[in-house]
Design a protein around this motif. Structure first.
Motif, short mmCIF file in Angstrom:
data_model
loop_
_atom_site.label_atom_id
_atom_site.label_comp_id
_atom_site.label_asym_id
_atom_site.label_seq_id
_atom_site.Cartn_x
_atom_site.Cartn_y
_atom_site.Cartn_z
N ARG A 1 1.98 -6.64 0.89
CA ARG A 1 1.19 -5.52 1.39
C ARG A 1 1.31 -4.32 0.46
NH1 ARG A 1 1.66 -5.51 7.95
NH2 ARG A 1 0.16 -7.16 8.28
N ARG A 2 2.48 -4.17 -0.16
CA ARG A 2 2.65 -3.07 -1.12
C ARG A 2 1.77 -3.32 -2.34
NH1 ARG A 2 8.47 -2.91 -2.30
NH2 ARG A 2 8.61 -3.14 -0.06
N VAL A 3 1.74 -4.55 -2.81
CA VAL A 3 0.88 -4.89 -3.96
C VAL A 3 -0.58 -4.65 -3.61
CG1 VAL A 3 0.04 -6.80 -5.41
CG2 VAL A 3 2.49 -6.59 -4.94
N GLN A 4 -0.93 -5.02 -2.37
CA GLN A 4 -2.32 -4.87 -1.92
C GLN A 4 -2.76 -3.40 -1.92
OE1 GLN A 4 -2.98 -5.75 2.18
NE2 GLN A 4 -4.98 -6.68 1.82
N ARG A 5 -1.80 -2.50 -1.71
CA ARG A 5 -2.14 -1.07 -1.64
C ARG A 5 -2.30 -0.42 -3.01
NH1 ARG A 5 1.47 -1.12 2.97
NH2 ARG A 5 3.20 -0.48 1.65
N ILE A 6 -2.03 -1.19 -4.09
CA ILE A 6 -2.15 -0.61 -5.44
C ILE A 6 -3.58 -0.14 -5.70
CG2 ILE A 6 -1.95 -1.07 -7.93
CD1 ILE A 6 0.36 -3.00 -7.25
N PHE A 7 -4.53 -1.06 -5.43
CA PHE A 7 -5.95 -0.69 -5.53
C PHE A 7 -6.64 -1.13 -4.24
CE2 PHE A 7 -5.32 -1.37 -10.27
CZ PHE A 7 -5.34 -0.01 -10.56
N PRO A 8 -6.53 -0.34 -3.16
CA PRO A 8 -7.14 -0.79 -1.90
C PRO A 8 -8.65 -0.96 -2.05
CG PRO A 8 -5.90 1.28 -1.64
CD PRO A 8 -6.02 1.01 -3.10
N ILE A 9 -9.17 -2.06 -1.50
CA ILE A 9 -10.63 -2.28 -1.57
C ILE A 9 -11.26 -1.43 -0.48
CG2 ILE A 9 -12.42 -4.04 -1.80
CD1 ILE A 9 -10.20 -6.14 -1.58
N GLY A 10 -11.73 -0.27 -0.84
CA GLY A 10 -12.39 0.61 0.12
C GLY A 10 -11.44 1.10 1.19
N LEU A 11 -11.90 2.04 1.99
CA LEU A 11 -11.07 2.56 3.07
C LEU A 11 -11.11 1.57 4.23
CD1 LEU A 11 -12.14 6.29 2.90
CD2 LEU A 11 -9.92 5.36 2.25
N GLY A 12 -10.04 1.53 4.95
CA GLY A 12 -9.98 0.68 6.15
C GLY A 12 -9.85 -0.79 5.82
N ALA A 13 -9.48 -1.12 4.56
CA ALA A 13 -9.26 -2.52 4.23
C ALA A 13 -8.10 -3.05 5.07
CB ALA A 13 -8.96 -2.68 2.75
N GLN A 14 -8.27 -4.24 5.61
CA GLN A 14 -7.25 -4.85 6.45
C GLN A 14 -6.01 -5.18 5.62
OE1 GLN A 14 -7.32 -6.54 9.84
NE2 GLN A 14 -8.62 -4.76 10.22
#
Ligand SMILES: [Zn+2]
Length: 304
Positions: A228-241
Motif C-alpha cells: 500500500r505504501r508503494v501504491q501511494r507513490i503515484f496514486p492513480i487519481g484521487l480516491g483510488a482504492q
C-alpha cells in the motif's frame, strides 16, 4: 494482604476462550476480593497498568495459583515475546510483531459481548481485539469499537473496572451500537487470518500466492502495508482504492503493483521521474521488515 485462592481442579476460576490477560485478571480481582485494586497492584505492580498485563507471561504462575488453573491454561491469556526474530510476539496460534499490538485503546465488539450476556457467561475481552489492523471480531464478523457510543470518549484500560462497560460513564458496552460501515475485503482477510477455527484460516490462506501460505500473520499484514505504501507513490487519481488482499493471491499481481511506479515513470516524458520512482520504491522496501523486503526485492524488475 490476604487473597483467597481457589484450589486447583473443579473450583478453578476459568479463563474464557481466547480471553486476554487484562480481562481475566480484572474478572479474577473482582471475584476474589472486595478490594480488587490491591490484587491488581500485587499482580501488576501498579493497578493502572492493566493494559500491560497482556505481556506479563512470566507471571503465569501467580495467575495460576490465584485462579486455580494450571500454569499452561493460565499462560494462554498472554502475548509472549519470541527470541527470533527480534520484536516477534506470539499468542494463541498466531505470530505478529510488536507494532501490530495496540493496548493504548480498548477495543470491544458489542455484538460479541451481547452474545456472552445472552449465553449467561461473563462478557470478556478477546486477545485478537488488541491488534490494530483488526476492525471486526473474527468470530462474529461484527465491528470493534474503541469509543463509547454514549459519552463518545475513548475506551481505555487505565480507567477500566469492567471490560464490558465504559470506564467514563458506565455504559454497558453490550448495548452499544457500532457504526454501520461495510466490511472491506481487507477487513474480511484480516478477520479470517485470526479466526478461531483453523479450517477457516487454512481456507483463506489457500487462496494466497503459494510462497505466502506459510507466512506468519504479522508478515502478511506487513506485506500488505508495504504494498500500500508503494501504491501511494503515484496514486492513480484521487480516491483510488487501496490494494486489497486479492493482490497477494499471485506473484504476478504483487509484481505488477510493485513495479507500477517505475513503469509509469518510464512511460512519462519526465526524465527525472524514473529516478524519483526508483528512490521511492527502494525507500518503501527498506522500511519493510527484512523477510518482506527480501521477498519484494526478488519481484522487482531490474533495469539496466
Ligand atoms: Zn461512556
Amino acid at each position: 494482604m490476604s487473597v483467597v485462592t481457589l484450589s486447583p481442579g473443579n473450583n478453578a476460576f476459568f479463563l474464557m476462550p481466547r480471553e486476554s490477560a487484562p480481562s481475566f485478571v480484572l474478572r479474577l480481582a473482582n471475584f476474589l476480593t472486595v478490594k480488587p485494586d490491591r490484587f491488581l497492584r500485587a499482580f501488576l505492580g501498579d493497578e493502572r497498568t492493566l493494559a500491560s498485563a497482556v505481556y506479563l507471561h512470566h507471571k503465569s504462575d501467580f495467575l495460576a495459583e490465584a485462579s486455580g488453573l494450571d500454569r499452561q491454561a493460565a499462560s494462554l491469556a498472554f502475548i509472549r515475546r519470541l527470541r527470533d526474530p527480534a520484536g516477534a510476539r506470539t499468542f494463541l496460534d498466531f505470530t505478529v510483531a510488536d507494532h501490530h499490538i495496540d493496548q493504548t485503546v480498548r477495543r470491544v465488539s458489542p455484538v460479541a459481548l451481547a452474545r456472552d450476556v445472552e449465553a449467561g457467561i461473563p462478557p470478556y475481552h478477546r486477545l485478537p481485539w488488541s491488534l490494530s489492523d483488526l476492525n471486526h471480531d473474527p468470530e462474529t464478523g461484527s465491528p470493534l469499537i474503541c469509543a463509547c457510543d454514549h459519552c463518545g470518549r475513548t475506551l481505555t484500560w487505565e480507567n477500566c473496572v469492567d471490560v464490558a462497560s465504559c470506564g467514563w460513564c458506565g455504559r454497558p458496552l453490550w448495548r452499544a451500537t457500532a457504526p454501520d460501515e461495510p466490511m472491506s475485503a481487507f477487513d474480511e482477510f484480516v478477520s479470517a487470518l485470526f479466526h478461531p477455527d483453523p479450517i477457516v484460516r487454512a481456507d483463506r490462506r489457500s487462496k494466497l500466492a503459494p510462497v505466502l501460505i506459510g507466512w506468519s500473520e504479522g508478515d502478511l499484514l506487513d506485506l500488505m502495508s508495504t504494498l500500500r505504501r508503494v501504491q501511494r507513490i503515484f496514486p492513480i487519481g484521487l480516491g483510488a482504492q487501496s490494494a486489497g488482499p486479492e493482490v497477494i493471491e499471485a506473484n504476478s499481481s504483487i509484481s505488477r503493483l510493485l513495479n507500477r511506479p517505475l513503469k509509469d515513470a518510464a512511460l512519462s516524458e519526465d526524465r527525472g521521474a524514473v529516478t524519483v520512482a526508483a528512490a521511492a520504491t527502494t525507500s518503501a522496501l527498506m522500511t519493510a521488515p527484512r523477510p518482506i523486503a527480501a521477498f519484494l526485492n526478488s519481484l522487482l524488475v531490474r533495469r539496466a
